[in-house]
Design an enzyme around this catalytic site. Structure first.
Site, short mmCIF file in Angstrom:
data_model
loop_
_atom_site.label_atom_id
_atom_site.label_comp_id
_atom_site.label_asym_id
_atom_site.label_seq_id
_atom_site.Cartn_x
_atom_site.Cartn_y
_atom_site.Cartn_z
N HIS A 1 -12.99 -1.02 -7.09
CA HIS A 1 -14.04 -0.23 -7.39
C HIS A 1 -13.89 2.05 -7.34
O HIS A 1 -14.75 2.21 -7.58
CB HIS A 1 -15.38 -0.53 -6.27
CG HIS A 1 -15.17 0.07 -4.59
ND1 HIS A 1 -16.16 -0.88 -4.04
CD2 HIS A 1 -13.92 0.02 -3.57
CE1 HIS A 1 -15.43 0.16 -2.66
NE2 HIS A 1 -14.40 0.04 -2.92
N GLY B 1 4.24 1.64 -1.87
CA GLY B 1 4.81 2.38 -3.47
C GLY B 1 3.24 2.52 -3.40
O GLY B 1 2.25 2.09 -3.09
N ASP C 1 1.06 -1.42 0.13
CA ASP C 1 -0.16 -0.09 0.03
C ASP C 1 0.79 1.55 0.03
O ASP C 1 2.09 1.22 -0.26
CB ASP C 1 -0.79 -0.01 1.04
CG ASP C 1 -2.32 1.09 1.14
OD1 ASP C 1 -1.83 2.06 0.57
OD2 ASP C 1 -3.31 0.01 1.07
N PHE D 1 0.52 1.75 -6.71
CA PHE D 1 -0.25 0.80 -7.76
C PHE D 1 -0.34 1.44 -8.99
O PHE D 1 0.00 -0.09 -9.90
CB PHE D 1 -0.62 -0.27 -6.89
CG PHE D 1 -2.45 0.40 -6.64
CD1 PHE D 1 -2.86 1.23 -7.03
CD2 PHE D 1 -3.17 0.20 -5.40
CE1 PHE D 1 -4.23 1.62 -6.86
CE2 PHE D 1 -4.09 0.48 -4.64
CZ PHE D 1 -4.61 1.80 -5.36
#
Ligand code: SAM
Length: 362
Positions: free
Chosen positions: A272, A252, A226, A254
């Site tokens: 989502h 880090g 995360d 994504f």
């Protein structure tokens, strides 16, 4: 891992169908305006529940029934006004009143205890918070324009607004913890993670889902991924759940990359949050990092093809207003996966509204 408390998925679905038949019967047997009024006034009921959560009424009743004077003193409320709120809530099935007049917890009231493992106190406090109500007052604008309204209202992205307003940020985090706690046991009961030796939790927050997976799968090791400032808060939780020695913590984004070399990538309530082009970037980064034949498992509310009562229909509105994102149908997930180099293999339902969408790297 206490999976024994989870009823079979088939039973949960049968109860849901039965409830929907009863709802239909109720709608047909009462005047339409009365049925509609009940739904409209749901906003008032929700606000009453928020106030009970803000006052911590359930915590005050945790050691046993109390007369109104003592309850009002403990929660810092006016006795007459609190008695009227309690009457309204009891009418909705939240709390009970003994023959001697003392107020007590029942199952619904107990769900507002802050120390209950399945607490919804954080959700109650978030949904009725003035700032969150203000966000929902923008739904009309969001439906007219199809665009996110929270960033326009706040002059910054929603997640930054939470950081700038720590009191609201804390309520939001508590609410998210409530949702996670309610989802992790059904998710781990519904899916066998034992074929995977190395599992990366993408956008895993403090690692609650990963901790549940590893607790259910003693042979597996995990990577929690995360933002750096988020994973800083993870070690305590992982230690509390007894899995810290099997988890590598990586900070880090994504949108840049995802830790490489795993057999399974899980992402719970992550895709989502993002409109299609950004959701695709995340999935493509997972694909680039994944071992041959690896699975990607998304835990999400999958919107049913035909409209029915479903929590995801409303979190879909929340996503639209917050970031311009959306909840998706199975067909929409299939399409996203295909564009990212995965093939959707199955959707695994759970006893909760959340499902696991399984896909394989192609
Ligand atoms: C709705 S939360 C879900 C958290 C967790 N998976 C759960 O279900 O409790 C979305 C997560 O995405 C993370 N996130 C947001 N932007 C990110 C980024 N660019 N890179 C990595 N993680 C990110 C957030 O910090 C947050 O933990």
């Amino acid at each position: 891992m206490t999976t024994s408390k989870v009823p079979p998925v088939g039973l949960a679905r049968a109860v849901e169908r039965f409830r929907s038949v009863l709802d239909r019967l109720h709608r047909r047997s009462a005047p339409p305006s009365a049925v509609m009024l009940e739904k409209i006034l749901g906003a008032w009921v929700a606000q009453g529940i928020t106030v009970a959560a803000d006052l911590k009424v359930a915590d005050a009743l945790a050691d046993g029934p109390l007369p109104i004077g003592e309850l009002a003193r403990r929660v810092g409320a006016d006795p007459d006004a609190l008695a009227r709120l309690m009457r309204a809530l009891i009418g909705e099935g939240v709390f009970t009143q003994r023959r001697d007049g003392r107020y007590a917890l029942n199952a619904l009231g107990a769900a507002l205890r802050t120390d209950s493992p399945m607490s919804v106190a954080g959700m109650a406090r978030m949904v009725g918070h003035p700032a969150h109500r203000e966000h929902w007052s923008q739904l009309l604008e969001a439906i007219r324009t199809g665009e996110a309204t929270v960033p326009k209202l706040r002059g910054m992205p929603g997640f930054e607004y939470l950081v700038a307003n720590p009191e609201l940020g804390e309520i939001f985090n508590d609410a998210m913890t409530n949702l996670s706690e309610a989802a992790v046991v059904p998710l781990t009961a519904a899916y066998d993670f034992s074929p995977y030796a190395r599992i990366v939790d993408v956008g895993g927050g403090h690692g609650r889902f990963l901790a549940a997976i590893l607790a259910a799968t003693p042979s597996a090791r995990g990577v929690l991924y995360d933002l750096p400032q988020v994973v800083e808060g993870a070690p305590d939780l992982l230690a509390r759940h007894g899995v810290a020695d099997r988890v590598e913590i990586v900070g880090g984004s994504f949108f840049d990359s995802v830790p490489a070399g795993a057999d399974a990538y899980v992402a719970k309530n992550v895709i989502h949050d993002w409109p299609d082009h950004q959701a695709l970037t995340i999935l493509r980064n997972i694909r680039a990092a994944a071992n041959a034949g690896a699975v990607a498992l998304l835990a999400e509310f999958v919107i049913p093809e035909r409209p029915r009562q479903f929590i995801g229909n409303w979190t879909d509105m929340e996503m639209l207003m917050a970031t311009g994102a959306r909840e998706r149908t199975e067909a929409e997930y299939r399409e996203l996966f295909e564009q990212a180099g995965f093939r959707l293999s199955r959707v695994v339902p759970t006893v909760a509204p959340i499902s696991l969408i399984e896909s394989r790297a192609v």
